[in-house]
Design a protein around this motif. Structure first.
Motif, short mmCIF file in Angstrom:
data_model
loop_
_atom_site.label_atom_id
_atom_site.label_comp_id
_atom_site.label_asym_id
_atom_site.label_seq_id
_atom_site.Cartn_x
_atom_site.Cartn_y
_atom_site.Cartn_z
N ASN A 1 0.58 -0.81 -0.26
CA ASN A 1 -0.04 0.20 0.11
C ASN A 1 0.38 1.11 0.19
N TRP B 1 0.01 3.93 -3.13
CA TRP B 1 -1.02 4.97 -2.91
C TRP B 1 0.10 6.63 -3.11
N TRP C 1 -5.80 -2.14 -5.68
CA TRP C 1 -5.61 -0.65 -5.62
C TRP C 1 -4.01 -1.07 -6.48
N TRP D 1 -14.34 -2.65 -4.97
CA TRP D 1 -13.14 -2.39 -5.48
C TRP D 1 -12.12 -2.88 -6.71
#
Length: 782
Positions: free
Chosen positions: A565, A569, A635, A700
């Protein structure tokens, strides 16, 4: 379609058809109308609830993924031979002559044959009433007349589940059989929720549960002991073996519901029975429910109504690509899972829930942005109402009781402004910022005020490195010890907050709040500086700092050297420079992107670290300890798209349930919904799925497909079109609603890069909103 030996998809994608009950793990359906719900597994096991699957469980169920022998069952007994079986597979486990199960949108249907008796059992929930309907059709495929006895069986729970202290709880349940309604009623004189005086153990369960049939039974039973027999079991219960019930009801039993019917079938003849199970409040009419749904015609009409509802809702977004697996997931199952399983049911098999998670259902509600944005708006308002005036929120709360756990997590409250921004970009509904919602500790504020109080609260909690304090954890709950001394900091929350601050510079301007806009601009600049000064490890970003000041996710660490992450991000929210984005992404691909999806960190922890938290206590490679945590994997797909990685679709596909389901004995879980996790390389079961259905990854994964792979992104200015489709896809068609207009988008591989709207080429890659049209045709040439 995509037959893996255990099952396959129907041609219209809307059913997953299972060919054997002996799937590698129970393959389930979560069926809910937003209030009443049912979980049913491939064996025929499962449970029912109303409003809250843990505080208001109607039927008993024990979590045992291996045995899967708790449920609501029907037995069929042949009077001439004494043989008996079930129209499902459990609990008798007789070998069927044929077996087929369709898990569909809002229903499941078992089609089986035992001893030349064909049965079709449909299970579904009424669209607007608190009742589940079992429609059982039996057909005699033998050449002789058959006399059959049917016995139903379920155990009443009536309240909080699991009811560990059964001898205590059964003491408060009373049952009766109402002959003129063909109906068993069950009530409980105790509910675990506090009463209006705040007293425990002094409140009635505020419902009446019922189990009824459309045909008059010959007998009924309310006693588990009489049905199963002392030291008996559900595989061969005494009542079924002997072919009779005793009619025992009252306040003194271990309560069940069983109805016995006798039917005779001539060769080729078929008959249908309807069973109704549910729970009503005092102001709801049980008589009306029984009257309406006891009709075979009306029950079939209701099922068609359920199917039509799901079709109309899900069809508001559709895609057609050369890859049918992509279409299956994004046209049907991800949307259904996110809505029925996560938003409405909030429960499944690996985790039985019922509460609302502040961050959880807010993120899930993004699925409605593509289908019915008003539902996202309602979800935002619901969560805003569970925020304190300080900006702090409940980490989770229970509908029914409204009790909750005040959050010490540093990310929870930030999801409110995050999803609000998503809603505003999608709808252009700027007036929403002015809508008033009460704080849970009194007073009220506009949605804008709710959002900025969340942001400002976090801005007031920074550590020595100029990064947000992690508190009792951030998005990763398992990092629950990093900051309990109020010194630990989260680099990931830094990335997350930076993106929100930049977006809220726009929101503040729309709200006419110039002073706060300037403040957020300054704080964003300072935060980015701190992230890059103290969060950079040389080739990737750190994940956090412990209370002690030791870094987490660093090359200095023996285990947990690099976290996913913190890299993804940095790319998604532009906290990194282009050079650092490239380095961080290359590091993530080198260490974390594996054949079954991007793992959460590497290497896994082999020794628990009490300064990090319980994620280090999982078995290595399992769940959060170095496995694919599907939510975070999505993500990574979005980050790959931002990095213009030509392998973006390959990364997306690496953990796609349809393809993973083609090796079912390794993957184990359902091929039609996302799992919460997949075992990582440090597990001997590398590639094994787990915790399916009840996971925030469904919405997601859909977003990763649409915004990452297809490259259709809502922005403040309009729809940005920047596809990252694979080289062998020549054309893709998408129907997508945006600000009340239907956009019919065709992506074509022509070798030239341009966007054409209604025959005219536009400048740039953003399609502006069209308020004066019902539909817009867009061609994207790549």
């Amino acid at each position: 379609m995509f037959d893996n030996g255990y099952g396959f998809f129907s041609d219209d994608y809307r059913e997953y058809i299972i060919k054997t009950p002996k799937t590698p793990r129970p393959w389930i359906n979560v069926i809910s109308n937003g209030d009443y719900g049912v979980v049913v597994s491939s064996t025929g096991s499962g449970y029912s609830w109303r409003t809250h699957a843990s505080l208001n469980r109607i039927t008993r169920w024990n979590q045992d993924i291996i045995k899967d022998d708790w449920g609501k069952y029907i037995y069929i007994r042949d009077a001439s031979t004494g043989f008996f079986w079930s129209p499902t597979w459990k609990p008798v486990c007789a070998e069927p002559q044929s077996f087929e199960l369709s898990h569909g949108l809002g229903y499941s249907e078992f089609r089986t044959q035992y001893f030349d008796i064909f049965s079709r059992l449909r299970i579904f929930v009424a669209k607007n009433d608190p009742v589940e309907i079992w429609q059982l059709t039996l057909k005699n495929n033998s050449n002789k007349e058959r006399k059959l006895s049917l016995f139903t069986y379920l155990e009443w729970n009536l309240g909080a589940a699991p009811d560990w202290h059964r001898e205590f709880h059964r003491s408060f349940i009373e049952t009766e059989y109402v002959e003129d309604k063909n109906c068993i009623l069950a009530r409980k004189r105790l509910w675990e929720l506090v009463n209006e005086k705040g007293q425990h153990w002094n409140r009635d369960w505020e419902y009446t549960a019922f189990f009824a049939s459309n045909i008059t039974p010959v007998s009924a039973e309310g006693s588990k002991e009489h049905f199963i027999g002392m030291y008996g079991n559900v595989t061969s219960p005494k009542a079924v073996v002997e072919g009779k019930l005793f009619g025992v009801f009252g306040k003194w039993e271990d309560p069940i519901a069983s109805l016995q019917h006798e039917i005779t079938l001539k060769p080729g003849e078929e008959k249908t029975l309807i069973y109704l199970l549910g729970a009503v409040k005092t102001d709801e009419s049980l008589e009306e429910i029984l009257r309406i749904y006891s009709s075979k015609t009306r029950a079939e009409e209701e099922l068609e109504s359920v199917k039509t509802y799901w079709s109309k809702l899900l069809d508001r977004f559709s895609v057609e690509t050369p890859d049918k697996a992509f279409d299956i997931m994004n046209n049907v199952w991800l949307k259904y899972q996110a809505i029925s399983g996560r938003l409405w049911g909030r429960t499944a098999y690996y985790q039985t829930g019922g509460a609302y998670g502040f961050r959880d259902q807010l993120q899930d509600s993004q699925i409605f942005l593509y289908l019915d944005p008003e539902q996202t708006k309602k979800q935002i308002k619901l969560h805003a109402a569970h925020q304190f005036s300080s900006g702090i929120v409940y980490h989770w709360w229970h509908p029914l009781s409204e009790e909750g756990n005040v959050s010490g997590y540093s990310d929870d409250l930030l999801w409110l402004p995050f999803v609000t921004v998503r809603y505003l970009k999608e709808t252009g509904d700027i007036a929403f910022l002015k809508e008033k919602v009460r704080f849970c500790d009194g007073g009220e504020g506009s949605i804008y005020e709710h959002c900025v109080r969340a942001i400002d609260n976090i801005l007031g909690r920074f550590g020595s490195h100029g990064l947000p304090l992690i508190g009792t954890g951030d998005w990763n709950d398992g990092m629950n010890a990093v900051g309990t001394g109020e010194k630990g900091e989260s680099v990931w929350v830094g990335h997350f907050l930076y993106g929100i601050l930049k977006e809220f510079e726009v929101v503040c301007e729309l709200a006419g709040d110039a002073e706060r806009k300037e403040e957020y601009k300054i704080r964003a600049f300072e935060l980015k500086e701190a992230i890059n000064r103290h969060g950079w490890d040389g080739k990737w970003y750190l994940r956090a700092y412990k209370d002690s000041g030791e870094p987490v996710g660093s090359s200095q660490n023996q285990e947990g050297k690099i976290y996913l992450n913190a890299q993804t991000w940095a790319i998604l929210n532009d906290t990194a420079s282009d050079d650092r984005k490239r380095l961080a992404y290359e590091s993530a691909k080198k260490y974390l992107f594996r054949e079954y999806g991007p793992i959460l960190f590497h290497p896994a922890y082999s020794i628990p670290d009490p300064e990090i938290g319980y994620l280090t206590r999982y078995a290595p490679g399992m769940r959060e300890n170095g496995g694919l945590y599907t939510h975070a994997g999505t993500w990574a797909v979005l980050a790959a798209a931002r990095m213009n990685d030509p392998n973006t679709y390959s990364i997306y596909r690496s953990f796609m349930p349809v393809y993973r389901g083609m090796e079912p004995d390794k993957y184990l879980v359902e091929p039609y919904v996302t799992p919460g996790n997949v075992d990582g390389p440090d597990s001997p079961y590398f590639g094994r799925g787990g915790w399916s259905w009840y996971t925030g990854s469904a919405a997601w994964y859909f977003i990763a497909g649409v915004e990452g792979v297809l490259g259709i992104l809502p922005t403040w200015e309009g729809l940005k079109l920047d596809p990252k489709i694979p080289e062998d896809w020549d054309q893709v068609s998408v129907k997508r609603l945006f600000r009340g207009v239907e956009y019919r988008i065709v992506i074509k591989r022509t070798g030239r890069k341009e966007i054409i709207i209604s025959g005219e080429k536009i400048d740039g890659d953003v399609v502006p909103p069209f308020k004066d049209r019902k539909s817009v045709d867009v061609e994207v040439h790549i």
